[in-house]
Design a protein around this motif. Structure first.
Motif, short mmCIF file in Angstrom:
data_model
loop_
_atom_site.label_atom_id
_atom_site.label_comp_id
_atom_site.label_asym_id
_atom_site.label_seq_id
_atom_site.Cartn_x
_atom_site.Cartn_y
_atom_site.Cartn_z
N GLY A 273 0.82 -1.21 0.00
CA GLY A 273 0.00 0.00 0.00
C GLY A 273 0.85 1.26 0.00
O GLY A 273 0.56 2.24 -0.70
N GLU A 274 1.93 1.25 0.80
CA GLU A 274 2.83 2.41 0.81
C GLU A 274 3.52 2.57 -0.54
O GLU A 274 3.71 3.71 -1.01
N ASP A 275 3.87 1.47 -1.17
CA ASP A 275 4.50 1.55 -2.49
C ASP A 275 3.54 2.13 -3.53
O ASP A 275 3.96 2.92 -4.39
N ILE A 276 2.29 1.76 -3.46
CA ILE A 276 1.29 2.30 -4.38
C ILE A 276 1.21 3.82 -4.22
O ILE A 276 1.22 4.56 -5.21
N LEU A 277 1.12 4.28 -2.99
CA LEU A 277 1.00 5.72 -2.75
C LEU A 277 2.26 6.46 -3.17
O LEU A 277 2.19 7.57 -3.72
N MET A 278 3.42 5.88 -2.92
CA MET A 278 4.68 6.52 -3.32
C MET A 278 4.82 6.55 -4.84
O MET A 278 5.38 7.50 -5.40
N LEU A 279 4.33 5.53 -5.51
CA LEU A 279 4.34 5.54 -6.97
C LEU A 279 3.51 6.71 -7.50
O LEU A 279 3.95 7.43 -8.40
N GLY A 280 2.34 6.89 -6.94
CA GLY A 280 1.50 8.01 -7.35
C GLY A 280 2.18 9.34 -7.11
O GLY A 280 2.16 10.23 -7.97
N LEU A 281 2.78 9.49 -5.95
CA LEU A 281 3.48 10.74 -5.64
C LEU A 281 4.66 10.96 -6.58
O LEU A 281 4.90 12.06 -7.05
N GLY A 282 5.38 9.89 -6.90
CA GLY A 282 6.51 10.00 -7.82
C GLY A 282 6.05 10.40 -9.22
O GLY A 282 6.69 11.24 -9.88
#
Length: 180
Positions: free
Chosen positions: A30-39
């Motif tokens: 879940g954290e990776d998904i959110l960081m991907l979006g932010l990136g």
């Protein structure tokens, strides 16, 4: 008929450790998904010389909407898997996992339809409107979906803290069971 998913796919001596490991993996996802979006959003400025803001800004809002939706779905799946796993655990192992269950009970996530409904989130809508007036009206959907993304990040942060606490309690038990 849909089969229930749970974290106990491979039985170990201390099944609470398997559940914690599975939840930890899903929290990281879940954290990776959110960081991907932010990136992706951070990289969107590189397209500014090529595409006008009327194209880029809606795409930024769409990226936030997609990643926050995927993170919300992941959060709900974690809760369902945990509840299905708890049915198969003994009372002591359920007690070990109580802090994680408490997070899901104290911070229930509403459905995506309710989260994206501006009439049910007037505070978020108001803040987004103020930000849109200060910067650009096209930023209103970006601020609104960014607010949803922030809620997802906060919930995952609280859940991650609970998982870490439980990991610290379960690790000695799992180690003792492996030595037997």
């Amino acid at each position: 008929m849909k089969q229930k998913q749970h974290y106990l796919t491979n039985q170990t001596h201390c099944t609470a450790a398997a559940v914690v490991k599975g939840i930890d993996r899903d929290v990281e996802w879940g954290e990776d998904i959110l960081m991907l979006g932010l990136g992706i959003v951070m990289l969107s400025s590189t397209f500014a010389p090529v595409a006008p803001p009327t194209v880029i800004l809606p795409l930024v809002a769409l990226v936030f909407a997609i990643t926050s939706s995927l993170a919300r779905i992941n959060y709900h799946n974690m809760e369902c898997k945990l509840l299905a796993s708890l049915e198969q655990l003994s009372g002591y192992e359920q007690t070990l996992l109580r802090p994680i269950c408490t997070v899901f009970a104290e911070q229930p996530m509403c459905s995506l339809a309710e989260s994206y409904n501006p009439l049910k989130n007037l505070k978020r809508l108001g803040k987004s409107a103020i930000g849109g007036m200060l910067i650009n009206p096209l930023w209103l959907p970006i601020f609104y979906t960014m607010g949803i993304q922030i809620v997802e990040e906060n919930n995952l942060k609280v859940l991650n803290r609970a998982v870490i606490r439980v990991e610290q309690r379960v690790a000695p038990v799992a180690l003792a069971n492996q030595e037997k």
